[in-house]
Design a protein around this motif. Structure first.
Motif, PDB file in Angstrom:
ATOM      1  N   ARG A 167       0.827  -1.201   0.000  1.00  0.00           N
ATOM      2  CA  ARG A 167       0.000   0.000   0.000  1.00  0.00           C
ATOM      3  C   ARG A 167       0.865   1.257   0.000  1.00  0.00           C
ATOM      4  NH1 ARG A 167      -4.824   0.651   0.628  1.00  0.00           N
ATOM      5  NH2 ARG A 167      -5.219  -1.392   1.444  1.00  0.00           N
ATOM      6  N   PHE A 168       1.957   1.263   0.783  1.00  0.00           N
ATOM      7  CA  PHE A 168       2.827   2.435   0.861  1.00  0.00           C
ATOM      8  C   PHE A 168       3.428   2.750  -0.508  1.00  0.00           C
ATOM      9  CE2 PHE A 168       7.115   4.142   1.194  1.00  0.00           C
ATOM     10  CZ  PHE A 168       6.868   5.325   1.864  1.00  0.00           C
ATOM     11  N   PHE A 169       3.942   1.729  -1.196  1.00  0.00           N
ATOM     12  CA  PHE A 169       4.586   1.965  -2.483  1.00  0.00           C
ATOM     13  C   PHE A 169       3.597   2.388  -3.567  1.00  0.00           C
ATOM     14  CE2 PHE A 169       7.822  -0.702  -0.441  1.00  0.00           C
ATOM     15  CZ  PHE A 169       8.892   0.160  -0.558  1.00  0.00           C
ATOM     16  N   ILE A 170       2.421   1.750  -3.587  1.00  0.00           N
ATOM     17  CA  ILE A 170       1.415   2.129  -4.578  1.00  0.00           C
ATOM     18  C   ILE A 170       0.917   3.539  -4.298  1.00  0.00           C
ATOM     19  CG2 ILE A 170      -0.892   1.621  -5.467  1.00  0.00           C
ATOM     20  CD1 ILE A 170      -0.296  -1.350  -4.950  1.00  0.00           C
ATOM     21  N   ALA A 171       0.701   3.838  -3.014  1.00  0.00           N
ATOM     22  CA  ALA A 171       0.217   5.174  -2.650  1.00  0.00           C
ATOM     23  C   ALA A 171       1.232   6.239  -3.030  1.00  0.00           C
ATOM     24  CB  ALA A 171      -0.084   5.243  -1.156  1.00  0.00           C
ATOM     25  N   TRP A 227     -13.758  13.117  -3.617  1.00  0.00           N
ATOM     26  CA  TRP A 227     -12.289  13.133  -3.659  1.00  0.00           C
ATOM     27  C   TRP A 227     -11.703  12.672  -2.332  1.00  0.00           C
ATOM     28  CZ3 TRP A 227      -8.090  15.276  -1.250  1.00  0.00           C
ATOM     29  CH2 TRP A 227      -6.878  15.109  -1.914  1.00  0.00           C
ATOM     30  N   ILE A 228     -12.269  13.139  -1.210  1.00  0.00           N
ATOM     31  CA  ILE A 228     -11.759  12.744   0.109  1.00  0.00           C
ATOM     32  C   ILE A 228     -11.892  11.230   0.280  1.00  0.00           C
ATOM     33  CG2 ILE A 228     -12.108  12.929   2.607  1.00  0.00           C
ATOM     34  CD1 ILE A 228     -13.099  15.838   2.085  1.00  0.00           C
ATOM     35  N   ALA A 229     -13.044  10.682  -0.101  1.00  0.00           N
ATOM     36  CA  ALA A 229     -13.260   9.235   0.019  1.00  0.00           C
ATOM     37  C   ALA A 229     -12.266   8.473  -0.857  1.00  0.00           C
ATOM     38  CB  ALA A 229     -14.693   8.884  -0.375  1.00  0.00           C
ATOM     39  N   GLY A 230     -12.074   8.924  -2.101  1.00  0.00           N
ATOM     40  CA  GLY A 230     -11.120   8.264  -2.997  1.00  0.00           C
ATOM     41  C   GLY A 230      -9.700   8.367  -2.485  1.00  0.00           C
ATOM     42  N   SER A 231      -9.338   9.533  -1.973  1.00  0.00           N
ATOM     43  CA  SER A 231      -8.002   9.741  -1.436  1.00  0.00           C
ATOM     44  C   SER A 231      -7.768   8.868  -0.209  1.00  0.00           C
ATOM     45  CB  SER A 231      -7.821  11.218  -1.076  1.00  0.00           C
ATOM     46  OG  SER A 231      -6.573  11.440  -0.473  1.00  0.00           O
ATOM     47  N   ALA A 232      -8.780   8.733   0.638  1.00  0.00           N
ATOM     48  CA  ALA A 232      -8.651   7.900   1.842  1.00  0.00           C
ATOM     49  C   ALA A 232      -8.429   6.437   1.471  1.00  0.00           C
ATOM     50  CB  ALA A 232      -9.891   8.044   2.720  1.00  0.00           C
ATOM     51  N   LEU A 233      -9.055   5.986   0.398  1.00  0.00           N
ATOM     52  CA  LEU A 233      -8.896   4.594  -0.036  1.00  0.00           C
ATOM     53  C   LEU A 233      -7.612   4.400  -0.834  1.00  0.00           C
ATOM     54  CD1 LEU A 233     -10.104   1.782   0.011  1.00  0.00           C
ATOM     55  CD2 LEU A 233     -11.462   2.408  -1.994  1.00  0.00           C
ATOM     56  N   GLY A 234      -7.159   5.466  -1.491  1.00  0.00           N
ATOM     57  CA  GLY A 234      -5.921   5.379  -2.259  1.00  0.00           C
ATOM     58  C   GLY A 234      -6.118   4.651  -3.575  1.00  0.00           C
ATOM     59  N   SER A 286      -5.011  10.901   8.193  1.00  0.00           N
ATOM     60  CA  SER A 286      -5.287   9.988   9.310  1.00  0.00           C
ATOM     61  C   SER A 286      -6.313   8.946   8.883  1.00  0.00           C
ATOM     62  CB  SER A 286      -5.839  10.762  10.515  1.00  0.00           C
ATOM     63  OG  SER A 286      -4.878  11.647  11.011  1.00  0.00           O
ATOM     64  N   GLU A 287      -7.347   9.404   8.164  1.00  0.00           N
ATOM     65  CA  GLU A 287      -8.371   8.476   7.679  1.00  0.00           C
ATOM     66  C   GLU A 287      -7.796   7.525   6.635  1.00  0.00           C
ATOM     67  OE1 GLU A 287     -11.172   7.789   9.020  1.00  0.00           O
ATOM     68  OE2 GLU A 287     -10.858   9.422  10.442  1.00  0.00           O
ATOM     69  N   LYS A 288      -6.879   8.019   5.814  1.00  0.00           N
ATOM     70  CA  LYS A 288      -6.253   7.169   4.799  1.00  0.00           C
ATOM     71  C   LYS A 288      -5.588   5.969   5.466  1.00  0.00           C
ATOM     72  CE  LYS A 288      -3.026   7.476   0.962  1.00  0.00           C
ATOM     73  NZ  LYS A 288      -3.677   7.770  -0.289  1.00  0.00           N
ATOM     74  N   SER A 289      -4.903   6.219   6.563  1.00  0.00           N
ATOM     75  CA  SER A 289      -4.238   5.148   7.294  1.00  0.00           C
ATOM     76  C   SER A 289      -5.260   4.156   7.864  1.00  0.00           C
ATOM     77  CB  SER A 289      -3.402   5.774   8.418  1.00  0.00           C
ATOM     78  OG  SER A 289      -2.866   4.791   9.231  1.00  0.00           O
ATOM     79  N   GLU A 290      -6.334   4.674   8.451  1.00  0.00           N
ATOM     80  CA  GLU A 290      -7.353   3.798   9.043  1.00  0.00           C
ATOM     81  C   GLU A 290      -8.125   3.009   7.991  1.00  0.00           C
ATOM     82  OE1 GLU A 290      -9.786   5.232  12.229  1.00  0.00           O
ATOM     83  OE2 GLU A 290      -8.257   6.682  12.825  1.00  0.00           O
ATOM     84  N   ILE A 291      -8.508   3.696   6.910  1.00  0.00           N
ATOM     85  CA  ILE A 291      -9.249   3.023   5.834  1.00  0.00           C
ATOM     86  C   ILE A 291      -8.379   1.938   5.197  1.00  0.00           C
ATOM     87  CG2 ILE A 291     -10.206   3.381   3.498  1.00  0.00           C
ATOM     88  CD1 ILE A 291     -12.133   4.356   5.636  1.00  0.00           C
ATOM     89  N   GLY A 292      -7.097   2.253   4.970  1.00  0.00           N
ATOM     90  CA  GLY A 292      -6.173   1.261   4.401  1.00  0.00           C
ATOM     91  C   GLY A 292      -6.039   0.042   5.291  1.00  0.00           C
ATOM     92  N   ALA A 293      -5.960   0.273   6.603  1.00  0.00           N
ATOM     93  CA  ALA A 293      -5.848  -0.845   7.550  1.00  0.00           C
ATOM     94  C   ALA A 293      -7.117  -1.692   7.532  1.00  0.00           C
ATOM     95  CB  ALA A 293      -5.569  -0.312   8.953  1.00  0.00           C
ATOM     96  N   MET A 294      -8.284  -1.037   7.409  1.00  0.00           N
ATOM     97  CA  MET A 294      -9.558  -1.776   7.353  1.00  0.00           C
ATOM     98  C   MET A 294      -9.591  -2.685   6.121  1.00  0.00           C
ATOM     99  SD  MET A 294     -12.689   0.789   8.264  1.00  0.00           S
ATOM    100  CE  MET A 294     -12.356   2.213   9.255  1.00  0.00           C
ATOM    101  N   ASP A 349      -6.967  -3.792   4.336  1.00  0.00           N
ATOM    102  CA  ASP A 349      -5.940  -4.829   4.471  1.00  0.00           C
ATOM    103  C   ASP A 349      -6.416  -5.964   5.369  1.00  0.00           C
ATOM    104  OD1 ASP A 349      -4.217  -3.493   2.781  1.00  0.00           O
ATOM    105  OD2 ASP A 349      -2.986  -2.633   4.387  1.00  0.00           O
ATOM    106  N   LYS A 350      -7.131  -5.610   6.440  1.00  0.00           N
ATOM    107  CA  LYS A 350      -7.647  -6.620   7.379  1.00  0.00           C
ATOM    108  C   LYS A 350      -8.620  -7.565   6.687  1.00  0.00           C
ATOM    109  CE  LYS A 350      -9.820  -6.945  11.919  1.00  0.00           C
ATOM    110  NZ  LYS A 350     -10.436  -6.199  13.020  1.00  0.00           N
ATOM    111  N   ARG A 351      -9.253  -7.083   5.614  1.00  0.00           N
ATOM    112  CA  ARG A 351     -10.209  -7.901   4.862  1.00  0.00           C
ATOM    113  C   ARG A 351      -9.565  -8.473   3.598  1.00  0.00           C
ATOM    114  NH1 ARG A 351     -11.755  -4.240   7.989  1.00  0.00           N
ATOM    115  NH2 ARG A 351     -13.648  -4.429   9.233  1.00  0.00           N
ATOM    116  N   GLY A 352      -8.245  -8.502   3.581  1.00  0.00           N
ATOM    117  CA  GLY A 352      -7.501  -9.110   2.468  1.00  0.00           C
ATOM    118  C   GLY A 352      -7.722  -8.415   1.143  1.00  0.00           C
TER     119      GLY A 352
END
Length: 194
Positions: free
Chosen positions: A4-8, A68-75, A167-175, A177-180
């Motif tokens: 996720r870090f590299f793609i982002a 845009w905020i939602a898309g940015s949070a998901l990356g 901050s939301e980007k980090s949380e959304i990404g973790a959510m 990732d947790k769901r594969g």
């Protein structure tokens, strides 16, 4: 460091708001003046938390670049979504954010937010505000404003130097990732959180 870090990192430029020369400092400040006026009205309303959350959702939809905020949070994973998934995700994200931050309005009772100044910054405008809560030192609350959509909207809030969008980007990404990486499972769970 993960996938996720590299793609982002590789796609960060594509998610940056586009410069707009039609927006002025005065217009950016005027937008945030309206946002702050509406937020202060909710803070002072004495309404229940659930009513405040509904009001905050209306403010968010009216003044924020929600898509845009939602898309940015998901990356970059936002690009994998179908049209139907994207619409469902944006709706779920809006309710999630509204609930998460709307619940915090109770902390602002008896307080006030005031717009201080506005300035051009890179390809957007930063409108600086100050929040004062009872019994606490005032703190900085900045709104980042653009009109990349053709409408003046804020695309981030920065509280004491911390970007809520990032901050939301980090949380959304973790959510996710947790769901594969399963977008449907992630969206379904996000709907439950809203």
């Amino acid at each position: 460091m993960n996938r996720r870090f590299f793609i982002a990192s590789a796609t960060a430029l594509s998610l940056t708001p586009i410069a707009s020369y039609a927006l002025s400092t005065t217009e950016a400040k005027s937008l945030v003046d309206r946002v702050v006026k509406d937020i202060n009205k909710v803070i002072g309303s004495g309404k229940s938390v659930s009513a405040m959350i509904r009001d905050f959702e209306g403010i968010f939809k009216r003044y924020a670049d929600v898509t845009w905020i939602a898309g940015s949070a998901l990356g970059p994973d936002a690009r994998r979504m179908s049209s139907a998934q994207r619409n469902t995700y944006v709706g779920a994200f809006t309710k999630y954010i509204s609930g998460k931050y709307g619940r915090r309005f109770k902390e602002f009772e008896g307080g006030k937010i005031n717009v201080v100044s506005a300035k051009a910054e890179k390809n957007y405008f930063r409108v600086e505000a100050q929040a004062t809560l009872p019994g606490q030192a005032p703190f900085a609350l900045d709104f980042l404003v653009s009109n990349r959509t053709g409408k003046n909207l804020f695309f981030d809030m920065v509280v004491e130097g911390i970007s809520l969008r990032l901050s939301e980007k980090s949380e959304i990404g973790a959510m996710l990732d947790k769901r594969g990486g399963d977008l449907d499972a992630f969206i379904g769970d996000l709907q439950k959180l809203g």
